[in-house]
Design an enzyme around this catalytic site. Structure first.
Site, PDB file in Angstrom:
ATOM      1  N   ARG A   1      -1.390  -6.926  12.311  1.00  0.00           N
ATOM      2  CA  ARG A   1      -2.452  -6.357  13.153  1.00  0.00           C
ATOM      3  C   ARG A   1      -2.983  -7.370  14.154  1.00  0.00           C
ATOM      4  NH1 ARG A   1      -6.551  -2.185  10.045  1.00  0.00           N
ATOM      5  NH2 ARG A   1      -4.910  -0.798   9.320  1.00  0.00           N
TER       6      ARG A   1
ATOM      7  N   HIS B   1      -0.719   1.538  10.280  1.00  0.00           N
ATOM      8  CA  HIS B   1      -0.580   1.365   8.834  1.00  0.00           C
ATOM      9  C   HIS B   1       0.874   1.126   8.442  1.00  0.00           C
ATOM     10  CE1 HIS B   1      -4.602   3.191   8.775  1.00  0.00           C
ATOM     11  NE2 HIS B   1      -4.747   2.504   7.671  1.00  0.00           N
TER      12      HIS B   1
ATOM     13  N   SER C   1     -11.695  -7.414   7.059  1.00  0.00           N
ATOM     14  CA  SER C   1     -12.792  -6.976   6.209  1.00  0.00           C
ATOM     15  C   SER C   1     -13.209  -8.143   5.352  1.00  0.00           C
ATOM     16  CB  SER C   1     -12.338  -5.837   5.294  1.00  0.00           C
ATOM     17  OG  SER C   1     -12.583  -4.613   5.908  1.00  0.00           O
TER      18      SER C   1
ATOM     19  N   GLU D   1       0.008   4.164   0.463  1.00  0.00           N
ATOM     20  CA  GLU D   1      -0.680   5.253   1.159  1.00  0.00           C
ATOM     21  C   GLU D   1       0.276   6.054   2.053  1.00  0.00           C
ATOM     22  OE1 GLU D   1      -4.973   3.806   2.504  1.00  0.00           O
ATOM     23  OE2 GLU D   1      -3.484   2.214   2.501  1.00  0.00           O
TER      24      GLU D   1
ATOM     25  N   GLU E   1     -10.336  -2.185  13.818  1.00  0.00           N
ATOM     26  CA  GLU E   1     -10.696  -3.056  12.715  1.00  0.00           C
ATOM     27  C   GLU E   1      -9.516  -3.955  12.356  1.00  0.00           C
ATOM     28  OE1 GLU E   1     -10.053  -1.894   8.816  1.00  0.00           O
ATOM     29  OE2 GLU E   1     -10.241  -4.051   8.639  1.00  0.00           O
TER      30      GLU E   1
ATOM     31  N   ARG F   1       0.852  -1.196   0.000  1.00  0.00           N
ATOM     32  CA  ARG F   1       0.000   0.000   0.000  1.00  0.00           C
ATOM     33  C   ARG F   1       0.881   1.236   0.000  1.00  0.00           C
ATOM     34  NH1 ARG F   1      -5.002  -2.189   2.466  1.00  0.00           N
ATOM     35  NH2 ARG F   1      -5.054  -4.217   1.419  1.00  0.00           N
TER      36      ARG F   1
END
Lengths: 548, 548
Positions: free
Chosen positions: A522, A329, A474, A322, A471, A320
């Site tokens: 995570r 993250h 997903s 990002e 979270e 990622r």
């Protein structure tokens, strides 16, 4: 799925530098200069050590010289197979009393008692044993004691000695026996000026603060320094525990899924187009063609389902690009992905999540006690609260719970990090669990391939799973009809040309299916309540870090 | 480790197109036009099917209409959990005689017998069962038979029926029972004009040639077409077997190593500099910094050893930007990597290789019989010959064996593919094994981090392992002394600045260690004697292929 704000833990000084972009950039320049100075010091020190080694290795005046010294490099080039038996430090116990043991480990600590005695604490993979040198005629010379006390910390040494059992408890080592040293050889020296002291790196925040109250200033190793010298940092008992737990999480994930008929697959990380749309992809040139790194195995794992594998899982890196400067993250992490045919309902996927994670948490608590204790010594946490049958709430129920305590929230929007945490608290109070599933998310906040609900197209057959208010998973039922998938992709503004091979896969007959994705780091972070995902990544990658 | 020439298997037509770069490029243009035409045909067909579905779904004139038809999409959006019990096709057997079973699968074949009877072969994950529709008052109407015969192949259907046991053996299906259909619903239609017919894709070369001798021309699906429509191709029994075996290879690798105290780790694929030097790396921009994709976890797995993990393994993608157009090179494959402390000798590493692979081969032969048979049906091969204790030859002994049969060879160079094959033949003849270790390679042909031999600096403490005459594993003792490592890197022309964090890792005390790397796809390819590595990669990546 939640939108992210930079996270700050005001009570933890470790987290301060890297959370504000500005200060992190400034620090990084200072840090670079500091590193450069350190490197120069290290090189000088290494040269000094090298010179010292050659002078110390030969001591013609000591008739016991062959019982100690530096092992010549040539002897370490696979010169012979001696057949000698080596004992691991963790295996040293009272059963071996009076026996001679041969061990290899690191010098964790040295203490000289006058010139005739020395204590060396030897460490191997987190386990430690106290070794004692005492000047003894025909065995241990004063020069040998001097050699031992001159060893630099973290050097690798071989020790041969007799196991003894002291009358009192040994505090400074994990093993409750001692080694009366007969021979000691240095296999590989560490530089004397280590950038991180393992004792400092292993210290808990609590210990530092208690010392401060008592007027003593102990060294606190900040997160960036730890990561810069990760090879030293990962030697601490807590880190040895964290990565063994990570390995175990992966094992349970695999073994559970295999036992339920899933097949482990590997899908390509180099792909044409972007895996889920969006701009947060690493781009590269693939033999003249534009390509990117997969942000998830989403499309290919679905294609494996179209290819008749029925139930698949994949463990592999996801990328990622990002610019997320948060505590949770990373730019590269290990994805645990699952995809499966479903007969009727996406609850079949949630059933797998439920049984998989309850099995996982049970197994971690059962089989990783030593590792969890080691982590708890440095980073205090309470065991995760979870139910035998995982709680499932609908998104609407979640919204309702939040509204009841006055949280204003868009019923068709996503939860932000703060709402997720708040809901986690409310669920804990009401249901006594820190692990639960929230399902039937608004369609608008889910990816294009998510199946809308049969009874309300504003909602979707999707779910997120939370641990300790964050979270972690997903998942959803996917659209399995090609025309409908195309329609959904277009509605979400995806350039459908870039995913044509994916959509075509559904034209050859696709079964109804669903799946989910989890981040390995995570799971470990949240199971152990660590405050930063960099602690559960061996060599983390974030927007500012691509080394070591 | 061997240098590579493009490989051509003159007897296998599948290998022809992609082995000569020129013809492959030409083909690729033709192929593109062909694909475009095919796509247009498919879209037209899909539209026709969609139109047809809606007209067929409603048949008011048939009082038995509710026993068949297309399941409405809304019913497939997780509408309800019925609690009905589903039976897998592979579980259908005589024990279920006279019972009603509910199954979901693909229509593999349809045969109408007049207007009152039809046979449908249903396939689920490689297993097939024959289903029979017979017009029966109050159960099966003529319209229902017509509906069944109108289904396109590879469509997903739900069938409810009674299990019967025929008197004679069923040839066209794996299961030896039949299903007397009472209800049949189409869940998702495949387009009628499939780019690959599964029967064609599953055919052996032998069958095609035997048919040709009998004057019949059967369709041969070439390798590129298979890969273009991989989602269809992987539905063949052989491919279902290949990827289940791949999963099992990985399982055994993990379980064996875990049982011997190894820890599974994940190291970053995004790295600064190149992992082992050389130019065959994929480069990319990492937030403004130059970066590349790891060609192996070599440096980081060694750093994990420096970080006290003792024994580690990693399973993950590795990236090679080489322009290798051979039957055994990919641009992305799954690396199985091992690194471990050694006490005295690199034979400790070879011992692990030996036990690990003998365990693996035993286990594959024991537990994957069905899969191996499925592969053997299409790609005939003889079981691998291997010894209980793996043969070890020195490189010099290998050279000697080759020279004795007149092969001219540089004693300090590397073996080329041809010499490797030849040596494989000689070893098979002399020692009756197709799996052996060749060790003490010339230093000059090994990477900079390889430890030279103690007695001859022209040789190294390294090894390659061969299966059926092809290299599958490379391993070695590594240099663990930082000054020496620096010297070796410089001697090999490496820009040491790019690997400074790696070399620094050894300054903090590094134990002697060694390890090896294996390609997962190669293990599967060579164990099953497949002729192309693209057959053992789910979605292969080569210099010309980045899709699907």
């Amino acid at each position: 799925m939640a939108s992210e704000e930079p996270y700050q833990n005001p009570t933890n000084p470790e987290d301060q530098p890297q959370n504000e972009e500005g200060s992190a950039k400034k620090l990084s320049k200072k840090e670079a200069a500091k590193l450069e100075r350190l490197r120069k010091r290290q090189e000088a020190a290494a040269a000094a050590v090298a010179a010292n080694i050659s002078s110390m290795a030969i001591d013609d005046t000591d008739p016991l010289a062959e019982n100690y010294g530096d092992t010549p490099l040539d002897d370490l080039k696979s010169k012979e197979i001696s057949g000698r038996k080596w004992t691991e430090v963790k295996a040293l116990n009272e059963d071996l009393k009076d026996q001679v043991a041969l061990i290899r480990g690191r010098v964790q600590a040295i203490r000289a008692v006058g010139k005739k005695m020395a204590f060396v604490v030897l460490r191997e993979r987190g386990f430690t044993v106290q070794c004692i040198l005492t000047v003894t005629p025909d065995v241990v010379s004063a020069q040998m004691v001097k050699f031992a006390t001159s060893l630099s910390r973290e050097s690798i040494v071989d020790i041969e000695g007799v196991i003894t059992v002291p009358a009192t408890t040994i505090k400074g080592a994990t093993q409750q026996v001692e080694v009366q040293v007969k021979k000691i050889y240095c296999v590989n020296k560490a530089i004397p000026a280590l950038p991180i002291n393992i004792d400092d790196a292993a210290r808990s925040e609590e210990e530092i603060e208690n010392a401060l109250k008592a007027g003593e200033q102990l060294v606190r190793v900040n997160q960036d320094t730890r990561l810069n010298f990760r090879v030293l940092d990962i030697r601490t008992p807590a880190n040895q525990g964290i990565f063994r737990i990570q390995c175990q999480v992966e094992n349970i994930f695999r073994q559970f899924l295999l036992s339920e008929g899933f097949v482990g697959i590997h899908t390509p990380k180099l792909i044409a187009g972007s895996s889920e749309g969006g701009s947060a992809v690493f781009k590269l040139d693939y033999k003249g063609q534009p390509a990117c790194l997969a942000q998830s195995p989403q499309l290919h794992k679905q294609m494996a389902i179209c290819g008749d594998f029925g139930r698949v899982f994949e463990i592999g890196p996801v990328f990622r690009a990002e610019d997320s400067f948060t505590h949770r993250h990373l730019c590269e992490f290990t994805g645990l992905d699952v995809e499966m045919e479903i007969k009727e309902h996406y609850s079949e996927v949630m059933d797998v999540v439920d049984r998989l994670f309850v099995t996982m948490f049970d197994s971690l608590n059962d089989t990783c006690q030593k590792e969890l204790e080691a982590i708890n010594e440095q980073y205090r946490f309470k065991p995760l609260k979870y139910l035998r049958k995982t709680l499932r709430l609908t998104f609407e129920e979640g919204i309702q719970m939040l509204r009841e305590v006055g949280v204003e929230i868009d019923p068709l929007g996503d939860l932000n990090t703060e709402s997720e945490r708040k809901l986690g608290q409310l669920v804990l109070e009401k249901y006594d669990t820190e692990f639960y599933i929230l399902h039937r998310y608004p369609l608008a906040v889910r990816p294009f391939y998510t199946m809308p609900c049969y009874d309300n197209p504003l909602y979707s057959n999707s779910f997120d799973v939370f641990i300790r208010g964050e979270e972690i998973i997903s998942g959803a039922q996917r659209v399995h009809v090609p025309e409908y998938l195309l329609e959904r992709a277009q509605a979400c503004g995806i350039d459908v040309k870039t995913i044509s091979t994916y959509i075509d896969s559904f034209r050859y007959g696709a079964p109804p299916h669903g799946g989910f994705g989890v981040g390995l780091e995570r799971v470990v972070m949240l199971f152990c309540a660590l405050n930063n995902i960099r602690k559960s990544s061996l060599f983390p990658r974030d927007p500012q870090r691509i080394a070591p």
